[in-house]
Scaffold this active site. Structure first.
Site, mmCIF file in Angstrom:
data_model
loop_
_atom_site.group_PDB
_atom_site.id
_atom_site.type_symbol
_atom_site.label_atom_id
_atom_site.label_comp_id
_atom_site.label_asym_id
_atom_site.label_seq_id
_atom_site.Cartn_x
_atom_site.Cartn_y
_atom_site.Cartn_z
ATOM 1 N N SER A 147 0.857 -1.193 0.000
ATOM 2 C CA SER A 147 0.000 0.000 0.000
ATOM 3 C C SER A 147 0.891 1.240 0.000
ATOM 4 O O SER A 147 2.072 1.150 0.356
ATOM 5 C CB SER A 147 -0.868 -0.007 1.265
ATOM 6 O OG SER A 147 -1.484 1.247 1.463
ATOM 7 N N TYR A 160 -2.247 -0.229 10.595
ATOM 8 C CA TYR A 160 -2.360 -0.574 9.169
ATOM 9 C C TYR A 160 -1.042 -0.250 8.457
ATOM 10 O O TYR A 160 -0.516 -1.085 7.704
ATOM 11 C CB TYR A 160 -3.523 0.195 8.537
ATOM 12 C CG TYR A 160 -3.733 -0.113 7.063
ATOM 13 C CD1 TYR A 160 -4.332 -1.308 6.666
ATOM 14 C CD2 TYR A 160 -3.337 0.781 6.075
ATOM 15 C CE1 TYR A 160 -4.519 -1.600 5.309
ATOM 16 C CE2 TYR A 160 -3.524 0.497 4.726
ATOM 17 C CZ TYR A 160 -4.121 -0.685 4.349
ATOM 18 O OH TYR A 160 -4.309 -0.977 3.012
ATOM 19 N N LYS A 164 1.556 -2.877 6.654
ATOM 20 C CA LYS A 164 1.906 -2.816 5.234
ATOM 21 C C LYS A 164 3.418 -2.614 5.038
ATOM 22 O O LYS A 164 3.979 -3.055 4.042
ATOM 23 C CB LYS A 164 1.090 -1.741 4.524
ATOM 24 C CG LYS A 164 -0.401 -2.113 4.403
ATOM 25 C CD LYS A 164 -0.613 -3.356 3.546
ATOM 26 C CE LYS A 164 -2.071 -3.717 3.349
ATOM 27 N NZ LYS A 164 -2.251 -4.909 2.489
HETATM 28 P P1 NAD Z 1 -11.942 -5.097 0.655
HETATM 29 O O1 NAD Z 1 -12.241 -4.895 2.099
HETATM 30 O O2 NAD Z 1 -12.915 -4.607 -0.341
HETATM 31 O O3 NAD Z 1 -11.681 -6.649 0.390
HETATM 32 C C1 NAD Z 1 -10.881 -7.396 1.259
HETATM 33 C C2 NAD Z 1 -11.276 -8.854 1.172
HETATM 34 O O4 NAD Z 1 -10.436 -9.586 2.085
HETATM 35 C C3 NAD Z 1 -12.735 -9.102 1.612
HETATM 36 O O5 NAD Z 1 -13.403 -9.857 0.635
HETATM 37 C C4 NAD Z 1 -12.589 -9.860 2.919
HETATM 38 O O6 NAD Z 1 -13.625 -10.812 3.140
HETATM 39 C C5 NAD Z 1 -11.243 -10.543 2.748
HETATM 40 N N1 NAD Z 1 -10.641 -10.916 4.044
HETATM 41 C C6 NAD Z 1 -10.558 -10.165 5.160
HETATM 42 N N2 NAD Z 1 -10.007 -10.871 6.155
HETATM 43 C C7 NAD Z 1 -9.704 -12.089 5.644
HETATM 44 C C8 NAD Z 1 -9.120 -13.262 6.193
HETATM 45 N N3 NAD Z 1 -8.731 -13.324 7.478
HETATM 46 N N4 NAD Z 1 -8.966 -14.341 5.392
HETATM 47 C C9 NAD Z 1 -9.373 -14.304 4.100
HETATM 48 N N5 NAD Z 1 -9.948 -13.224 3.534
HETATM 49 C C10 NAD Z 1 -10.109 -12.134 4.304
HETATM 50 O O7 NAD Z 1 -10.499 -4.457 0.423
HETATM 51 P P2 NAD Z 1 -9.770 -3.909 -0.905
HETATM 52 O O8 NAD Z 1 -9.919 -2.444 -0.937
HETATM 53 O O9 NAD Z 1 -10.154 -4.728 -2.078
HETATM 54 O O10 NAD Z 1 -8.260 -4.204 -0.505
HETATM 55 C C11 NAD Z 1 -7.576 -5.377 -0.910
HETATM 56 C C12 NAD Z 1 -6.133 -5.246 -0.486
HETATM 57 O O11 NAD Z 1 -5.582 -4.041 -1.014
HETATM 58 C C13 NAD Z 1 -5.922 -5.163 1.027
HETATM 59 O O12 NAD Z 1 -4.730 -5.841 1.370
HETATM 60 C C14 NAD Z 1 -5.772 -3.674 1.264
HETATM 61 O O13 NAD Z 1 -5.043 -3.397 2.437
HETATM 62 C C15 NAD Z 1 -5.011 -3.265 0.024
HETATM 63 N N6 NAD Z 1 -5.117 -1.849 -0.309
HETATM 64 C C16 NAD Z 1 -6.340 -1.273 -0.516
HETATM 65 C C17 NAD Z 1 -6.399 0.075 -0.834
HETATM 66 C C18 NAD Z 1 -7.706 0.784 -1.083
HETATM 67 O O14 NAD Z 1 -7.705 2.026 -1.128
HETATM 68 N N7 NAD Z 1 -8.812 0.082 -1.238
HETATM 69 C C19 NAD Z 1 -5.212 0.822 -0.940
HETATM 70 C C20 NAD Z 1 -4.001 0.191 -0.728
HETATM 71 C C21 NAD Z 1 -3.966 -1.154 -0.417
#
Ligand code: NAD
Length: 264
Positions: A147, A160, A164
């Site tokens: 991230s 968080y 990361k």
């Molecule tokens: P999201 O919350 O929409 O999806 C996350 C998914 O992970 C969900 O379907 C959830 O059920 C699953 N999950 C959570 N805990 C779990 C576990 N213990 N075992 C298995 N599955 C599990 O999130 P997103 O925005 O799609 O983010 C995906 C990744 O990208 C994450 O690692 C997040 O930190 C990273 N990220 C997101 C953003 C953003 O702005 N959305 C930015 C940088 C990084």
């Protein structure tokens, strides 16, 4: 031929958001894909919904229910994919959570919840992917979701950010230790991506008084992004498919920033 035709790929956190987009983009490029998530029901539905898409590109699709913090479940998932598709070539450790809290109020529970899923979950996913790949004779790609929060600190999300930064460190350490097995480890670092995760982030930010309305935090971020807007999941998948493809074979230990110029 697609960019990942014939490759067996597994994506965690694939029930929605970035993970779902990664998995669907891999299907479009010919891969066999397992959608894995804590929400087993939703990934099973997505596998059904994507059956025609997989067939059109010459690949196959399946799903697995998994809690990435549970080693036995992660191991069983790798075995299930190998049993169904013959092997495991590419593993995306993408499942992640964020629960904002003021720095001075961060609790042990908040720390452990986030570090367990984002940090330990990534470590276990890397280890079990590597065990499977080594058992197959070596070779493979592990790709971790970092991230912009693994590059700098942000207000109200200290655990968080720490988790990361851990992902970056695990990517580098894993790249070193797994090179002798012909396994590469890379990662990508999205900026702000419009997904359902932000509904939970907004709720927590409003609860601690750090935002007044849903969408406020994202709007504030957007004003500092050189590309002029936050990302959509589709902005991420060109890079993730590249990282899963033979085109990135010489890369290891690197994190690719996909932040629209947010951290410059
Ligand atoms: P999201 O919350 O929409 O999806 C996350 C998914 O992970 C969900 O379907 C959830 O059920 C699953 N999950 C959570 N805990 C779990 C576990 N213990 N075992 C298995 N599955 C599990 O999130 P997103 O925005 O799609 O983010 C995906 C990744 O990208 C994450 O690692 C997040 O930190 C990273 N990220 C997101 C953003 C953003 O702005 N959305 C930015 C940088 C990084």
């Amino acid at each position: 031929m697609g960019r990942v035709t014939g490759r067996v790929c597994l994506v965690t956190g694939a029930a929605r958001g970035i993970g779902r987009a990664i998995a669907e983009a891999l299907l479009d490029e010919g891969a066999d894909v397992c959608f894995a998530d804590l929400n087993g029901e939703r990934v099973a539905e997505l596998a059904t919904e994507n059956a025609a898409r997989a067939e059109a590109a010459g690949g196959r699709v399946m799903s697995a229910q998994v809690n990435v913090t549970k080693r036995d479940e992660v191991r069983a998932m790798m075995q299930k994919v190998a049993a169904e598709f013959g092997r495991v070539d590419v593993v995306f450790n993408n499942a992640g959570v964020n629960r904002p809290m003021n720095f001075l109020d961060v609790t042990e529970d908040n720390w452990h919840f986030i570090m367990d899923i984002n940090g330990l979950g990534t470590l276990i996913g890397m280890q079990e992917a590597a065990h499977q790949m080594i058992a197959q004779g070596g070779g493979g790609k592990i790709i971790n979701t970092a991230s912009i929060a693994s590059r700098q600190g942000f207000d109200n999300v200290a655990p968080y950010c720490a988790s990361k930064w851990a992902v970056v460190s695990l990517t580098q350490s894993g790249a070193r230790d797994l090179a002798k097995h012909d396994i590469t480890v890379t990662g990508f670092a999205p900026g702000v991506v419009a997904t359902e995760m932000w509904e939970e982030v907004d709720r927590d930010l409003m609860e601690i008084g750090a935002a007044q309305a849903p969408g406020q935090a994202m709007e504030e971020f957007a004003s500092g992004i050189l590309r002029g807007r936050v990302a959509r999941p589709a902005d991420i998948t060109g890079t993730t498919t590249f990282l899963a493809s033979p085109d990135s074979d010489y890369m290891t230990g690197q994190i690719v920033m996909i932040d629209g110029g947010m951290t410059l």
